[in-house]
Structures are given as C-alpha cells and as structure tokens.
Design an enzyme around this catalytic site. Structure first.
Site, PDB file in Angstrom:
ATOM      1  N   GLY A  49      13.689   3.668 -18.603  1.00  0.00           N
ATOM      2  CA  GLY A  49      12.806   4.655 -19.216  1.00  0.00           C
ATOM      3  C   GLY A  49      11.481   4.736 -18.481  1.00  0.00           C
ATOM      4  O   GLY A  49      11.419   4.532 -17.262  1.00  0.00           O
ATOM      5  N   SER A  50      10.416   4.982 -19.224  1.00  0.00           N
ATOM      6  CA  SER A  50       9.134   5.332 -18.607  1.00  0.00           C
ATOM      7  C   SER A  50       8.461   4.216 -17.819  1.00  0.00           C
ATOM      8  O   SER A  50       7.538   4.490 -17.056  1.00  0.00           O
ATOM      9  CB  SER A  50       8.172   5.830 -19.678  1.00  0.00           C
ATOM     10  OG  SER A  50       8.710   6.985 -20.260  1.00  0.00           O
ATOM     11  N   VAL A  51       8.888   2.965 -18.005  1.00  0.00           N
ATOM     12  CA  VAL A  51       8.321   1.895 -17.169  1.00  0.00           C
ATOM     13  C   VAL A  51       8.555   2.237 -15.699  1.00  0.00           C
ATOM     14  O   VAL A  51       7.733   1.958 -14.827  1.00  0.00           O
ATOM     15  CB  VAL A  51       8.953   0.515 -17.525  1.00  0.00           C
ATOM     16  CG1 VAL A  51       8.578  -0.535 -16.493  1.00  0.00           C
ATOM     17  CG2 VAL A  51       8.515   0.071 -18.920  1.00  0.00           C
TER      18      VAL A  51
END
Ligand SMILES: [Zn+2]
Length: 739
Positions: free
Chosen positions: A325-327
């Site tokens: 995801g956004s990491v």
C-alpha cells in the site's frame, strides 16, 4: 548416538561368528555344537550381547546464543538420560525392584520398565532429558540398592531464558538437540559441535578380556552466536505489538522489524502471537487452542494441531508477502526524484479520480485533494498524484528501481523460510499494472524487503544486506567470524535520499502520519493501508506504518504491520502510526537519543485538568498537546496529577498521572542548574523527571545563564513538578555551550 538395539539379524551374525571361532579354536564336536545352538541358544545370545563393543555417547554442548549486549537468549544445560542394561540384571527380584523404583521416580509405568528389562540388550533408554533433582534420586536409588545395571548419561537440553522473546527468530531445537527452526536451524552446523564416544569391550562371560580395550573420542562443543538483536529493543517491540494485537483484535497476526538503517542489522523482529521455544509444541494462542479442542475426530485434530504448530512458528516478517500500500509511495517518490522526472516544485491537482488506461482510479479522499505540491501529495498520500508519477517514470524505469530497491529478490537474511515477492512480469506489466503499482498495490513484498528498501531510501541511498548474526565466537571467546555490513548497491544519490527523509518528516509533522509525532524527536514516516488481494470480504485490510528517526540523520527504522485488524474504519494512519510512535518513545531514549525540546521558542503548554478522567482519555489529551504521560499505579482513571491543571510547561514536558491512592512516586532531588545555560538546565531538569519553566529574555544565538531557580537545588519534590528558572544574557566571556 546410542548403541543400536540388537536386531534378530545381528544376533544371528554374532552367534555364527562366535560358533565359527569356537569350532576352529577348540575343535568342539558336532553334538556339542548342536547343544549350543538349540539348548543354550538363548543364554548364548545374552552372552553375545555382553561381548559387543560398548559405545557410550558423549554429547557435544550446543553453543550459546547471545543478544548484542551479551544477554543469553538460548543456552544448553546439562540433563541426563536414564538407561538400563537388561542383560546385566542379576535376578527376578532385582528386575521387579528396578521396575518399581524407576517407575516411581521417573513417572513411567512399571510395565514399560519390565518390558524393556526383558530385552536381550544392554542399553535401553528409560527416560531422556531428566533434570538434576530426578537424576539425584535415581543415583540414590541405585546406590542404596546396589544396582549396577542402571546408569545415567549426560546430555544437554536447550533453555530459552526469555521465553517467547524473539522466538520466531531464534527458533528451537528438536529432541536430539538438532536445530529445528529459526537461527537454531540456520546456524545448526555452527552451534551443534561434534559428539564424542567412549568405546569399550568386555568378553562374553562377564570376566575381563585378555586385553583391555577402551578408547575415548572427546566431544567438540559448538560455537556461540552473538546476534544483532537487542533484548531491550525486542522487549519494547514485543510489548507494543502484543498490546496492539489484543486491542485491535488482529485476526491474522502482526509483525514488526527494527533495523539499523546504516548497517542492515536487525535490532528486533517480532511476530505476535508467537510461541515459547522452551515448549514449542504447546499452542500459545488461546483461541487456536480452543478451536483445536472443539475438533472431535482424533485424526482431524492431530492434523489441525500440526498445522497450528507450524503456523505459530512462522516468522511473519520474512515469510508472508503482502501488498505494501501507501508505504511504497516512499519508493515511488525516491525513484521519480532520482530520475528528475518530477521536481519538488511540481504541482498536481487531485479531483478525486484519475483516468488511466481506460480505468478510473479513486483517491482515498473522494472529494479530491485539490492543488498540491510534491511534498503535499506524499503528506496526503494522494493516489492520483502517485499514478501520474508512475507514468512520468515509465514502465521500464519503474521496474528498474523496483529491482534496485531489492524488491524482486529475497533479502538473503541469515534466517530460514524467507519468502520472495510476487510482482508483475515484464510481459504483463501494462499501463494498468504500472498505475496500481505506483501507489503500492497489485504486488506483494515481505515486511523485511520493504523496511530494507525504505532504509535505503533514507540512509543516503544504500541498499543494505540485513542480518541477525553479528559474530561467531568459540569456547575460549575468540571471534571465529564477524559479519560486516554489506552495501548491495547505491540505489539513489545521497542528496535525493536526504530529500526523501525530509519529505517523510513532513508526513509526520504535517501530513497523514501525525499520530506518530513524538515530542522532542524528529520522526519521518509513512502510513499504509491495503485491501487483501483476493480477499472475499473487502473489510479485511492490512495496516502498516514505517517510521524512522532522527529524520535529519536516520539511525533506525521501525515497520509495523497488522494483518486483518477488526475495525469499523481501518486506516493505517489511525492505528499503526501510534504503535510505531510508542515503540520509538521507548527505543530512542534507550539508544541515548535525548528529546530535543526547543527552549529558545515560546512553546509552553497549559497542563489540562485530568483528575477523574479515564486513563486512556487523559493520555490521548496529553499526546495531542505534545506532552508526555508517566503513569503511576494500576488504576483505570486519574486520581491526581503533577503538575496540576493550569501550570505552563514546555512542549514535550511530562505529566505524572496517579491512578492508585496507595502508590506514590518517590520524590526526586531538584538539580542545581544555577550558572548553567538554558539548554543545559533544560536537559538536567527533564532528566530528573521534572518539568521546566523558563523566564527571561533569550534571543536566538545569544548565550544565556540561569541566575535563579525555584524550588532550590536539592529540595525533594514530586516527579513532574515544575522548576522555574530565570535566565539572563551573559557577556562575551561566558562559558561556551557544551550540551
Ligand atoms: Zn488525492
């Protein structure tokens, strides 16, 4: 190794040999031979068994596993194997005495001992790995009764003094002391050493042989390991992760890794729930045990038990790839900045949706983020912006950086069971795959791969080789081998890396990572939320947060991942970030990093009224104000607070919350800060567990000195008490700042 039990075939061979010797040597007549074979066969077999070489095994002591500070994480203690030599039993009376005595001491059945005692061998194991008190009882029993056919053999048993701590990393050993999992398995040949033997011979009639034969091969003990793991950091991480798993009802375990970003050393690696390597077969998750108990079919339950055991041993951080995801936006940002396809001044307008390759992507903020600069797109974790960055980078370059950040290969950490990533092949990497990959979806990497990649993004651009064993040490404490940090490659430049670290700091100071703010520390980080690929129920998510500190010169990174927390509105920003913050709040001071409270600025905060407030609520109020809480007592609500409501203390100060009437924190001495600089006074007072209030003028870059303080030096006060100091500007001859 124990002497092999005499098989029928072996017995026949031995008898044949004895007979052959007898015939040749003594010219025994056929009739005698017949008698021997038929009539005395049983007796002869017994004698044959006695004549065999006796081999007594000398176990090598398995090496000790230490943490980086020399704390013992795994060690071998002496235990004993009780054996019986049935052929040496003198009488039926002795047989029943032994069966009765041993069964009582060793908690085995009498029938079991009797059955073994009737075998035609001299070595039958009655019980393995008994500890000192039982071994002493056996010795006393055989001595008192003049029994010579029961013996004790030294062996070793593995002990893990810290129980569950780092269990999925350490692993455990099997019944023969062999490494069965984790470091114990990976480094088995280093730890195990070589067993020795005593070989001796006795003749068939129990009397001495014409020549005496005994030879000893000494055991060679195993080497020790010194890990990169720090017991204290591991403990902090375990504590907060365990709490999070319970609090958020995490369905599919959680894991965390703490890495030294400059060396790749693993300081802590945790999976929760896990197990206790002292008893690895016991199921530690109560829910799992309850499920097992509910299975009525015996075979099905056994099968389920094996699966559950295997499951609890898994090191999730290296074995379970997931959608980051956004990491992952940290990696996309690093790549576009390094390639200079997007600049920091680039502006992007998010309308809430983005069209690409015939697919409409939604931003998590449906109304859109409006016009943002580059830093804001990362702070807001704006998906459309990152899709556009991916396209600016192009398929080829995206794949190139994905590979360069180490995401196409296992990291090669010195642990067994590392899984590789799952990602699009070159052929099926189209515009749609590029779009979804740019914001961290439609591919899977492990927690370890991701933290290694993020470390490279912020440590100056170097992809490090992660590792858990620092040194191999021999019995005399000589270093046999030492692991030195390995830079796999320079992925991005030092300058780009510094920019990325600063951008990540802004995510925590101003963006979606605010819940990871820790007063007095510079933290960088990024949240991540992803839906599980192929999950039927889209409510199941994986929440994660990566944080690192200090943001201006990163030393350590922490990545926490929760697989399927039970929540109404699960976003990584609200759940995973505070877990990392709590870990860092313990780890950073432990590593000697002092909070830097900026006394040169007017950042004082009024202490809120917290008496009678529930503890959790009080804590969150303090965090929101940039204050720290220290809790005294085991109660649920605040009975008393120091400082009291209305006091002004600096941002980052501590409020002591008493939750128990009987517990009073010990009074502390007020340090003498007269004559010190404002900064020195601040450090001394904070270190004493007190708060500081500074009065007086102290413009930037001007030397200051404390001219008065209240309470006075050495006065005993409650922790949290506000010490008011007055500072004055000093002349050119002032002592230089030495904090
Ligand atoms: Zn957006």
């Amino acid at each position: 190794m124990a002497f092999p039990s005499t098989t029928v075939q072996m017995k026949k061979r031995i008898i044949a040999l004895i007979l052959a010797i007898s015939v040749l040597g003594s010219s025994i007549i056929i009739g005698r031979l017949f008698q021997l074979q038929v009539v005395q066969a049983e007796d002869l077999q017994k004698r044959a068994a006695r004549q065999q070489m006796r081999v007594t095994s000398l176990s090598a002591q398995r090496g000790t596993i230490y943490d980086r500070n020399g704390e013992i994480l795994a060690m071998s203690g002496t235990v004993w194997t009780v054996y019986l030599s049935p052929v040496d039993i003198d009488s039926e009376e002795e047989r029943s005495l032994i069966a009765k005595g041993l069964s009582e001491i060793l908690d085995v059945s009498e029938e079991f001992v009797l059955e073994k005692s009737k075998r035609n061998t001299y070595y039958e194991i009655i019980k393995k790995k008994i500890e000192r008190p039982l071994a002493d009882e056996v010795t006393q029993f055989v001595t008192e009764n003049g029994i010579t056919c029961v013996g004790l053999e030294e062996d070793y048993k593995r002990y893990y003094p810290y129980g569950t701590l780092a269990s999925t990393v350490l692993g455990f050993t099997g019944s023969e002391n062999q490494g069965a999992y984790g470091i114990e398995a990976y480094y088995d040949s280093v730890l195990s050493g070589t067993n020795g033997q005593i070989v001796s011979a006795k003749n068939a009639w129990g009397t001495d042989m014409p020549f005496k034969y005994e030879k000893m091969y000494e055991a060679q003990n195993g080497n020790d390991l010194v890990l990169t793991i720090d017991v204290n950091i591991q403990r902090f991480v375990d504590k907060h992760l365990e709490q999070a798993v319970i609090e958020h009802e995490v369905q599919n375990k959680a894991c965390a890794v703490v890495m030294d970003v400059k060396t790749g050393e693993i300081l802590a690696m945790s999976t929760k729930p896990d197990f206790d390597p002292n008893s690895p077969n016991t199921i530690y998750d109560e829910n799992v045990q309850a499920q097992l108990d509910a299975i009525t079919d015996e075979d099905a339950r056994q099968k389920a038990l094996l699966e559950a055991q295997y499951e609890q041993w898994r090191n999730k951080a290296i074995s379970d790839p997931y959608e980051p995801g956004s990491v992952f936006k940290i990696i996309t940002a690093s790549s576009v900045l390094e390639e200079k396809v997007i600049s920091l001044n680039h502006s992007f307008t998010c309308t809430g949706t983005y069209e690409s390759g015939g697919v409409t992507y939604h931003c998590w903020k449906l109304a859109g983020h409006g016009t943002q600069n580059f830093a804001q797109t990362l702070q807001n974790s704006c998906n459309p912006a990152f899709i556009s960055y991916g396209q600016a980078l192009g398929k080829e370059k995206f794949r190139e950086y994905f590979q360069a950040f180490g995401l196409t290969q296992t990291t090669g950490i010195d642990l067994p069971g590392e899984a590789g990533s799952i990602y699009h092949t070159e052929e099926d990497f189209g515009i749609t795959e590029l779009s979804s990959s740019s914001f961290g979806q439609t591919f899977k990497v492990t927690t370890l791969q991701l933290i290694t990649a993020v470390s490279a993004a912020v440590n100056g651009g170097k992809l490090m080789q992660p590792y858990v064993v620092k040194q191999v040490v021999d019995e005399e404490k000589n270093v046999v081998s030492e692991t030195t940090p390995v830079v796999k490659r320079q992925v991005i430049s030092n300058e780009t890396s510094a920019t990325v670290a600063a951008l990540c700091e802004s995510v925590v100071s101003e963006g979606s990572g605010r819940k990871a703010q820790l007063p007095g520390f510079r933290i960088g980080g990024k949240t991540g939320t992803s839906e599980k690929l192929g999950a039927n129920d889209s409510d199941w998510k994986i929440l994660s947060f990566v944080g690192f500190a200090p943001a201006d010169d990163p030393q350590i990174a922490v990545l926490v991942m929760l697989d399927e927390p039970k929540l109404d509105d699960p976003y990584g920003s609200t759940i995973a970030a505070p877990i990392v913050k709590n870990m860092l709040a313990d780890i950073l001071p432990y590593l000697g990093m002092e909070p830097q409270v900026d006394v040169d600025k007017d950042t004082s905060v009024e202490v809120p009224y917290l008496t009678d407030v529930m503890l959790e609520e009080a804590q969150s109020q303090l965090i929101d104000l940039g204050l720290k809480a220290r809790i005294v007592g085991d109660g649920d609500s605040v009975l008393k607070q120091v400082p009291q409501y209305g006091y002004e203390i600096p941002y980052g100060g501590t409020v002591i919350l008493y939750t128990d009437e009987t517990e009073l924190a010990e009074n502390v001495s007020v340090p003498n800060v007269l004559g010190k600089t404002g900064k020195q006074a601040n450090t001394a007072i904070l270190n004493a567990g007190l708060n500081i209030k500074i009065e007086g003028e102290f413009p930037d870059n001007v030397q200051t000195q404390v001219v008065s303080q209240s309470p006075l030096p050495d006065e005993k006060v409650q922790p949290g008490t506000v010490v008011t100091v007055t500072v004055q500007q000093v002349g050119d001859t002032a002592a230089s700042e030495s904090s």
